[in-house]
Design an enzyme around this catalytic site. Structure first.
Site, short mmCIF file in Angstrom:
data_model
loop_
_atom_site.label_atom_id
_atom_site.label_comp_id
_atom_site.label_asym_id
_atom_site.label_seq_id
_atom_site.Cartn_x
_atom_site.Cartn_y
_atom_site.Cartn_z
N ASP A 112 0.80 -1.16 -0.17
CA ASP A 112 0.05 -0.16 -0.18
C ASP A 112 0.98 1.17 -0.15
O ASP A 112 1.76 1.97 0.93
CB ASP A 112 -1.21 0.06 1.23
CG ASP A 112 -2.00 1.10 1.21
OD1 ASP A 112 -1.54 1.78 1.04
OD2 ASP A 112 -2.42 1.14 2.16
N LYS A 121 0.07 10.45 -16.94
CA LYS A 121 -0.55 12.31 -16.64
C LYS A 121 -1.88 11.98 -16.00
O LYS A 121 -2.43 10.64 -15.49
CB LYS A 121 -1.64 12.20 -18.06
CG LYS A 121 -2.61 11.62 -18.22
CD LYS A 121 -3.63 11.97 -19.67
CE LYS A 121 -5.05 11.68 -19.32
NZ LYS A 121 -6.34 12.08 -20.30
N HIS A 150 1.00 9.73 -23.80
CA HIS A 150 1.78 8.87 -24.70
C HIS A 150 0.94 9.09 -25.72
O HIS A 150 1.61 9.01 -26.72
CB HIS A 150 0.64 7.54 -24.35
CG HIS A 150 -1.05 8.19 -24.88
ND1 HIS A 150 -1.74 9.02 -24.17
CD2 HIS A 150 -1.62 7.85 -26.27
CE1 HIS A 150 -3.16 8.82 -24.96
NE2 HIS A 150 -3.14 8.37 -25.77
N GLU A 210 -15.17 12.56 -29.36
CA GLU A 210 -15.04 11.47 -29.40
C GLU A 210 -16.60 11.23 -29.03
O GLU A 210 -17.15 11.35 -28.63
CB GLU A 210 -14.68 10.85 -27.86
CG GLU A 210 -13.08 11.14 -27.87
CD GLU A 210 -12.53 10.84 -25.61
OE1 GLU A 210 -12.78 10.28 -25.56
OE2 GLU A 210 -12.34 12.14 -25.27
N ASP A 267 -8.80 16.59 -19.15
CA ASP A 267 -8.37 15.43 -19.02
C ASP A 267 -7.13 15.49 -20.68
O ASP A 267 -6.51 14.81 -20.16
CB ASP A 267 -10.07 15.31 -19.51
CG ASP A 267 -10.18 13.63 -20.00
OD1 ASP A 267 -8.90 12.91 -19.19
OD2 ASP A 267 -10.52 13.19 -20.94
N HIS A 300 -2.92 16.24 -24.29
CA HIS A 300 -1.95 15.62 -25.45
C HIS A 300 -2.87 17.17 -26.63
O HIS A 300 -1.82 17.12 -27.24
CB HIS A 300 -3.63 15.07 -25.81
CG HIS A 300 -3.63 14.05 -24.79
ND1 HIS A 300 -2.21 13.64 -23.95
CD2 HIS A 300 -4.54 13.27 -24.15
CE1 HIS A 300 -2.76 12.28 -22.49
NE2 HIS A 300 -4.05 12.39 -22.98
N LYS A 339 -17.26 14.69 -25.87
CA LYS A 339 -17.12 13.63 -25.54
C LYS A 339 -19.21 13.00 -26.03
O LYS A 339 -19.50 14.14 -26.10
CB LYS A 339 -17.26 13.16 -23.82
CG LYS A 339 -16.41 12.78 -23.52
CD LYS A 339 -16.03 11.72 -22.04
CE LYS A 339 -14.98 11.68 -20.90
NZ LYS A 339 -14.17 10.62 -22.11
#
Ligand SMILES: NC(=O)c1ccc[n+]([C@@H]2O[C@H](COP(=O)([O-])OP(=O)(O)OC[C@H]3O[C@@H](n4cnc5c(N)ncnc54)[C@H](OP(=O)(O)O)[C@@H]3O)[C@@H](O)[C@H]2O)c1
Length: 465
Positions: free
Chosen positions: A84, A140, A173, A211, A230, A235, A335
């Site tokens: 932990d 991130k 990424h 998205e 987000d 990105h 989204k």
């Protein structure tokens, strides 16, 4: 090359969907050393065997295109330690476990953990100390705001010591995606494009991150975070930096990071008095995406509607450089949109001879660069046939990745293990990116910009103009 990876948060979604498959792809490509070792750790009371069974299932599901021997080799390289990480002793025990203690060789410690554990775990790593030439990899979101990013950088500095940025790897990424990697090559490899890569020719640059998925059960992470933090702060600003930067002076990773940082430093968010016209935020209401019925965001499980989290964000920026004076940069993320669309679009100014009469109906030239998936580049030109008005003619290249191509996380892990830094965000870049979005976040927190609605399955809230 580093021969041991410590995966903190090994039972989680990121590890199962991206990191283990990334390692399997590296193994298949012959890019990992023979004695490569992965020590996974989390709170689950698992042993090596349970972890290996879990990893086998994850690889069957998310790395089905990787040959079975490579998947099996990665499974064979796995060990598991329970811990932990809110307890410093736990981290120390993982780092000194069995084979690792015996090797005393450099480690890559990957924090695939909930973000609230980043700071305490980094603090513990600094206290415990890592073997020389080790690396710490942090996922991130890099902090929840500018202040958080500064604190995290300060803590990371304590782990890295004299090695500085060489020991640190902040993952985005998207920098590992094939087309994003090719962006620089596209510019500098094509004088034709570089010659028109400026505000004299380009009227508007759009970076889109739309998205067709809704919340998909991720309220725990997303609610309270929202589209701007987000994907836009990280990105999308990184993609924009690669488009807006000057070509690097040399071929080193430092040259590239310097240029990205310079571009981020030149980005100008809208002034407060223009926030309502140059930014938009909205939340989806119930609707349909294809044949799927989607509930309103505010009714999704785990969402607190009182937080007023945006699922759609649009910000118009300027880049204060000689190259870009007069070009608008539009970032748009959403989204539950009608279709999936992650791309950068460069819209060229219309030629003077095309203005007026039938010719003005012609859309201008446009260069579209997909940023997710196969290499996808499209150029819209204008063509005409005898006796007909000019009309748009698309030239599209969609090239599937070569079989040997690595997934984005494979490239990221290769850079981590090999000591590269081109795919990592430098500390100053992370802070600069927060600096770009902070005035917008503050204006939104003060309700200076209304929170609008859009139906799930639409193309976002209706335009205000
Ligand atoms: N998933 C993605 O698609 C994605 C994409 C980009 C970035 N990220 C980032 O990657 C990181 C991990 O995300 P995730 O989606 O994998 O989260 P996750 O599924 O919730 O996994 C978190 C991992 O951390 C472990 N953990 C949590 N609390 C712990 C503690 N106190 N001590 C030890 N281990 C603990 C969990 O295992 P136990 O509960 O068993 O301890 C689990 O292995 C986050 O920073 C996220 O923002 C994720």
């Amino acid at each position: 090359m580093i021969r041991a990876l410590i995966l903190l948060g090994a039972t989680g979604d990121l590890a199962g969907r991206f990191l283990l498959p990334g390692l399997a792809a590296l193994e298949a490509a012959g890019r990992l050393p023979d004695d490569f070792l992965v020590v996974g750790a989390a709170r689950e009371a698992w042993d090596d065997e349970t972890f290996r069974k879990h990893a086998t299932r994850c690889l069957e599901q998310h790395a089905e295109d990787v040959p079975a021997p490579a998947r099996e080799a990665i499974v064979g390289a796995l060990r598991y330690r329970r811990g932990d990480f809110t307890d410093p002793d736990s981290v120390a025990r993982v780092l000194q476990a069995g084979e690792l203690g015996a090797r005393a060789a450099p480690l890559a410690v990957y924090l695939a953990l909930p973000p609230k554990l980043f700071a305490p775990t980094v603090t513990t790593l600094a206290a415990v100390g890592l073997p020389p030439a080790s690396r710490v990899v942090i996922e991130k979101p890099f902090g929840e705001d500018l202040e958080g990013a500064r604190e995290l950088n300060e803590l990371l500095g304590r782990v890295s010591g004299d090695a500085g940025e060489r020991a640190l790897f902040r993952v985005d990424h998207v920098l590992g995606l094939a087309t994003v990697q090719n962006l620089l090559g596209l510019r500098v490899g094509n004088p034709l494009l570089e010659a028109v890569w400026n505000s004299r020719h380009i009227d508007r640059v759009e970076v889109l991150w739309e998205e067709d998925l809704a919340l998909e059960g991720r309220a725990g992470y997303y609610d309270g975070t929202g589209a701007l933090k987000d994907v836009m702060q990280n990105h999308m600003l990184q993609v924009l930096a690669l488009i807006a930067m000057e070509p690097p002076a040399g071929a080193t990773e430092r040259d590239l990071r310097d240029r990205r940082a310079e571009a981020l430093r030149a980005m100008r968010p809208p002034p407060l008095e223009l926030m309502t016209s140059l930014t938009r935020r909205a939340r989806y209401t119930a609707g349909r995406i294809g044949n799927r019925a989607v509930p309103a965001y505010a009714e999704e499980d785990g969402v607190d509607p009182g937080r007023r989290t945006e699922t759609f964000a649009e910000v118009v920026l300027e880049v204060g450089s000689e190259r870009w004076a007069g070009t608008r940069f539009v970032l748009r993320a959403g989204k539950a949109m009608a279709r999936r669309r992650k791309e950068a679009v460069l819209r060229f100014r219309k030629g003077e001879r095309l203005s007026g009469g039938a010719a003005s109906e012609t859309a201008g030239n446009e260069l579209r660069i997909g940023v997710d998936g196969p290499v996808d580049i499209a150029l819209r030109l204008t063509g005409s046939e005898a006796g007909t008005p000019p009309r748009p003619v698309p030239l599209t290249l969609i090239s599937p990745p070569p079989a040997s191509d690595l997934p984005a996380y494979g490239r990221v892990l290769l850079d981590v293990l090999g000591g590269g830094s081109a795919l990592s965000v430098r500390g100053d870049e992370a802070e600069l990116a927060w600096g770009v979005v902070t005035p917008v976040l503050e204006a939104w927190a003060d309700d200076a910009v209304p929170l609008e609605d859009y139906s799930a399955g639409s193309s976002g809230p209706p335009r205000r103009d």
